[in-house]
Design an enzyme around this catalytic site. Sequence first.
Site, PDB file in Angstrom:
ATOM      1  N   ASP A  28      -5.167  -7.034   4.488  1.00  0.00           N
ATOM      2  CA  ASP A  28      -3.585  -6.333   5.730  1.00  0.00           C
ATOM      3  C   ASP A  28      -2.835  -7.089   5.003  1.00  0.00           C
ATOM      4  O   ASP A  28      -3.595  -8.759   5.205  1.00  0.00           O
ATOM      5  CB  ASP A  28      -4.761  -6.229   7.089  1.00  0.00           C
ATOM      6  CG  ASP A  28      -3.510  -5.797   8.179  1.00  0.00           C
ATOM      7  OD1 ASP A  28      -2.006  -6.677   8.420  1.00  0.00           O
ATOM      8  OD2 ASP A  28      -3.738  -4.276   8.563  1.00  0.00           O
ATOM      9  N   ILE A  29      -1.912  -7.269   5.220  1.00  0.00           N
ATOM     10  CA  ILE A  29      -0.368  -7.754   5.227  1.00  0.00           C
ATOM     11  C   ILE A  29      -0.182  -9.495   5.836  1.00  0.00           C
ATOM     12  O   ILE A  29       0.395  -9.607   5.485  1.00  0.00           O
ATOM     13  CB  ILE A  29       0.928  -7.254   4.699  1.00  0.00           C
ATOM     14  CG1 ILE A  29       1.501  -7.585   4.261  1.00  0.00           C
ATOM     15  CG2 ILE A  29       1.591  -6.318   6.087  1.00  0.00           C
ATOM     16  CD1 ILE A  29       1.147  -7.981   2.434  1.00  0.00           C
ATOM     17  N   GLN A  91      -1.451   2.614  17.034  1.00  0.00           N
ATOM     18  CA  GLN A  91      -1.314   3.234  15.217  1.00  0.00           C
ATOM     19  C   GLN A  91       0.232   3.127  15.229  1.00  0.00           C
ATOM     20  O   GLN A  91       1.355   3.450  15.266  1.00  0.00           O
ATOM     21  CB  GLN A  91      -1.729   4.614  15.464  1.00  0.00           C
ATOM     22  CG  GLN A  91      -1.728   5.267  14.053  1.00  0.00           C
ATOM     23  CD  GLN A  91      -1.946   6.127  13.464  1.00  0.00           C
ATOM     24  OE1 GLN A  91      -2.588   6.868  14.582  1.00  0.00           O
ATOM     25  NE2 GLN A  91      -2.143   6.321  12.083  1.00  0.00           N
ATOM     26  N   HIS A  97      -6.657   4.860   8.829  1.00  0.00           N
ATOM     27  CA  HIS A  97      -7.053   3.621   7.988  1.00  0.00           C
ATOM     28  C   HIS A  97      -7.883   2.451   9.051  1.00  0.00           C
ATOM     29  O   HIS A  97      -7.657   2.972  10.122  1.00  0.00           O
ATOM     30  CB  HIS A  97      -5.749   2.517   7.543  1.00  0.00           C
ATOM     31  CG  HIS A  97      -4.809   1.880   8.799  1.00  0.00           C
ATOM     32  ND1 HIS A  97      -4.189   3.286   9.011  1.00  0.00           N
ATOM     33  CD2 HIS A  97      -4.902   1.599  10.034  1.00  0.00           C
ATOM     34  CE1 HIS A  97      -3.165   2.808  10.042  1.00  0.00           C
ATOM     35  NE2 HIS A  97      -3.891   1.452  10.757  1.00  0.00           N
TER      36      HIS A  97
HETATM   37  P1  5GP Z   1      -2.148  -0.109  12.467  1.00  0.00           P
HETATM   38  O1  5GP Z   1      -1.280  -0.408  13.752  1.00  0.00           O
HETATM   39  O2  5GP Z   1      -1.437   1.232  12.541  1.00  0.00           O
HETATM   40  O3  5GP Z   1      -3.611   0.575  13.059  1.00  0.00           O
HETATM   41  O4  5GP Z   1      -2.232  -0.515  11.017  1.00  0.00           O
HETATM   42  C1  5GP Z   1      -1.130  -1.014   9.987  1.00  0.00           C
HETATM   43  C2  5GP Z   1      -1.350  -2.411  10.041  1.00  0.00           C
HETATM   44  O5  5GP Z   1      -1.243  -1.934   8.270  1.00  0.00           O
HETATM   45  C3  5GP Z   1      -0.842  -3.376  10.348  1.00  0.00           C
HETATM   46  O6  5GP Z   1      -2.190  -4.114  10.841  1.00  0.00           O
HETATM   47  C4  5GP Z   1      -0.569  -3.976   9.184  1.00  0.00           C
HETATM   48  O7  5GP Z   1      -0.285  -4.904   9.124  1.00  0.00           O
HETATM   49  C5  5GP Z   1       0.073  -3.366   8.053  1.00  0.00           C
HETATM   50  N1  5GP Z   1       0.677  -2.699   7.015  1.00  0.00           N
HETATM   51  C6  5GP Z   1       1.949  -1.960   7.399  1.00  0.00           C
HETATM   52  N2  5GP Z   1       2.162  -2.106   5.759  1.00  0.00           N
HETATM   53  C7  5GP Z   1       1.737  -3.382   5.171  1.00  0.00           C
HETATM   54  C8  5GP Z   1       1.596  -3.241   3.652  1.00  0.00           C
HETATM   55  O8  5GP Z   1       2.341  -2.521   3.467  1.00  0.00           O
HETATM   56  N3  5GP Z   1       1.463  -3.439   2.921  1.00  0.00           N
HETATM   57  C9  5GP Z   1      -0.211  -3.889   4.455  1.00  0.00           C
HETATM   58  N4  5GP Z   1      -1.385  -4.600   2.962  1.00  0.00           N
HETATM   59  N5  5GP Z   1      -0.711  -3.751   5.447  1.00  0.00           N
HETATM   60  C10 5GP Z   1       0.385  -3.352   5.850  1.00  0.00           C
END
Ligand code: 5GP
Length: 133
Positions: A28-29, A91, A97
Site C-alpha cells: 500500500d502506498i 472504500q 482489495h
Molecule cells: P480503501 O480505503 O479503498 O479500502 O483502500 C484503498 C487503499 O489503496 C488505501 O490504503 C490507499 O493508500 C491505497 N492506494 C491508493 N492509490 C494507490 C496507488 O496508486 N498505489 C498503491 N500502492 N496504493 C494505493
Amino acid sequence: MCVFCKIANGEIPAYKVYEDDDFLAFLDISQATIGHTLVIPKKHYENFFALEEEKAADLMRVVSKVSKKLKSALAFEAFNLLNNSGALAGQTVNHIHIHLLPRYENDGLRIEFSGKKLSEKEFKALLEKINSK
Ligand code: 5GP
Ligand code: ZN
C-alpha cells in the site's frame, strides 16, 4: 480505467510482493503499518459483493500465501485482514482489495468495535430476518 486496474496491467508501477496470472499483491502506498499490503484480483470487481464465491475462495488462497510470506519476512506475530466494501465502509478505490496489516507493539493503528448490546428478543428477531434468506 481504475488505479488498481492500471497497477494490474503495468501502466502504474507498484512494489509487488506476489503475482500470478490472476492475482497481485503490492505494498500500500500509504503504509498503515510496516508491510501493509493489498491483494487484488487483476480483473476489475467493484467490491466483495461483486466476486463470485469461487473467485473469493481463490482470492483468499492468495491472501493466505502472501500473509505467510510477509510473516516470515517481517517476523510479526499478529496481523489484521480487512476489506472495505462500499463507501460507507471506507472504500476509496472501487476495485476489490484485501488489506493485510502486520501488527507490532505500539504501531499506532486502531481498529475498534464499539459494540451494541441487544436483548434476547432483538437477537431472535435479527436471526429470523437473516435466516429467512
Ligand atoms: P480503501 O480505503 O479503498 O479500502 O483502500 C484503498 C487503499 O489503496 C488505501 O490504503 C490507499 O493508500 C491505497 N492506494 C491508493 N492509490 C494507490 C496507488 O496508486 N498505489 C498503491 N500502492 N496504493 C494505493
Ligand atoms: Zn479496477
